[in-house]
Design an enzyme around this catalytic site. Structure first.
Site, PDB file in Angstrom:
ATOM      1  N   HIS A  58      51.961  -5.804  95.725  1.00  0.00           N
ATOM      2  CA  HIS A  58      51.553  -6.675  96.822  1.00  0.00           C
ATOM      3  C   HIS A  58      51.305  -5.873  98.113  1.00  0.00           C
ATOM      4  CE1 HIS A  58      53.523 -10.515  94.936  1.00  0.00           C
ATOM      5  NE2 HIS A  58      52.445 -10.123  94.300  1.00  0.00           N
ATOM      6  N   GLU A  60      52.613  -6.006 101.121  1.00  0.00           N
ATOM      7  CA  GLU A  60      53.782  -5.527 101.876  1.00  0.00           C
ATOM      8  C   GLU A  60      54.315  -4.216 101.276  1.00  0.00           C
ATOM      9  OE1 GLU A  60      53.212  -8.457 100.594  1.00  0.00           O
ATOM     10  OE2 GLU A  60      54.158 -10.095 101.687  1.00  0.00           O
TER      11      GLU A  60
END
Ligand SMILES: NC(=O)c1ccc[n+]([C@@H]2O[C@H](COP(=O)([O-])OP(=O)(O)OC[C@H]3O[C@@H](n4cnc5c(N)ncnc54)[C@H](OP(=O)(O)O)[C@@H]3O)[C@@H](O)[C@H]2O)c1
Length: 323
Positions: A58, A60
């Site tokens: 992802h 992040e």
């Protein structure tokens, strides 16, 4: 409270998230910016991340792994276009933000997935991280409309595209393309945004289409689906194309489907209400060599909900949304 500086960074993450739109499989395309406010009230971007092509890792994770371990994390804010994921017993983006010691998180939108919804937000709050949510800018919804339809309706997002001449024909015996060269790029951009593309079997037989996304620098592998009856399906074998009856479409695990015609396939989907958006490309010239079966009925689109209507070179691009 969100400052104008925060809102500007949020706009940047939204724009950044466009970069991988349509390339993240069943995940939405998210962006994350890590901004350091230690020596600068305007902040300084020290790292960024996008949802990887294919969906994982992802955004992040991609942003956080680039932060140096010498960084003073006290002054960092993470700007994310979507709520970070959270799973109780497993590593998640929310727990990673906490582990890295991020003290402030600004996100644009909560996750529509009911398993995740609000959980990342609450987890960060529990950990005494300052969390802000700004639905006010929410372009994220429009950008990731495919993802929202999947989550809320458990079916692919369906876009119907049809090119029409000024006098209403969808086929021209004198020319391969009804619309001008101007819109070709736009059409390939539309292909880029979808996971799968389909045409009716007459188009497959008559036009021998490649159904690829031809944009410079882009390597996009679209699933290519030919919509047909069962008896036709049995006569075909191809590694490049899948032959499917439209009733079987829901069984395929597809996030988004672009239905590119011809007219009878378009009408099947339109009459059944199986669409989320319709993209009509209207050319500026009259077709002189065609047949009536390729002509759209007058006022066909009158009762549809028009979303946008723009000139594009010599053509017009009109978008309708399902009510
Ligand atoms: N203007 C455009 O944007 C555009 C785009 C693509 C192609 N075209 C042109 O349109 C021409 C073909 O159009 P067309 O209307 O004759 O044919 P088509 O839409 O390509 O194919 C229609 C055939 O597919 C079957 N079919 C349609 N929907 C289906 C569904 N949901 N599930 C299973 N089968 C389905 C129908 O079978 P039954 O009739 O047996 O029910 C029909 O014969 C091509 O020559 C091409 O040049 C134009």
């Amino acid at each position: 409270m969100l400052s104008n500086i925060d809102l500007n960074y949020l706009r940047s993450v939204q724009n950044l998230s466009l970069k991988h739109l349509g390339l993240t499989k069943e995940n939405p395309s998210v962006a994350c910016l890590i901004v350091d406010f230690k020596n600068d009230t305007q902040g300084k971007v020290i790292s960024y991340g996008l949802t990887s092509m294919g969906g994982r890792p992802h955004a992040e994770v991609n942003a956080l792994k680039k932060i140096s371990n010498k960084q003073d994390v006290k002054y960092l804010t993470a700007y994310i276009s979507l709520e970070p994921c959270f799973k109780k017993k497993l590593d998640s983006c929310s727990s990673l933000l906490f582990k890295y010691g991020i003290k402030r998180v600004v996100m644009d939108s909560l996750d529509p997935n009911p398993i995740i919804y609000n959980q990342g937000y609450l987890f960060l709050k529990e950990k005494k991280i300052k969390v802000f949510l700004s639905q006010s800018l929410s372009k994220f919804y429009e950008f990731n409309k495919y993802f929202y339809v999947n989550q809320n309706k458990s079916r692919p997002f369906i876009t119907l595209k049809l090119a029409i001449s000024k006098n209403g024909y969808t086929k021209d015996y004198n020319s391969k393309d009804i619309t001008s060269k101007d819109t070709q790029k736009y059409l390939h951009y539309l292909r880029l945004r979808h996971e799968a593309i389909s045409v009716g079997y007459n188009t497959f037989i008559e036009d021998n289409p490649k159904l690829t996304c031809r944009l410079q620098g882009i390597d996009k592998n679209l699933r290519k689906i030919i919509l047909c009856k069962n008896d036709f399906m049995k006569t075909q074998s191809s590694k490049k194309f899948e032959f499917i009856n439209y009733k079987e479409l829901w069984k395929l695990n597809i996030q988004s489907l672009l239905v590119e015609g011809g007219l009878s396939t378009f009408m099947t989907f339109l009459k059944a209400g199986f669409y989320d958006e319709i993209v009509i490309i209207r050319s500026n010239y009259n077709v002189v060599s065609s047949k009536d079966k390729y002509k759209i009925k007058n006022r066909l689109f009158d009762n549809l909900m028009k979303y946008s209507d723009n000139n594009y070179g010599n053509d017009k691009i009109i978008v309708y949304k399902n009510k």
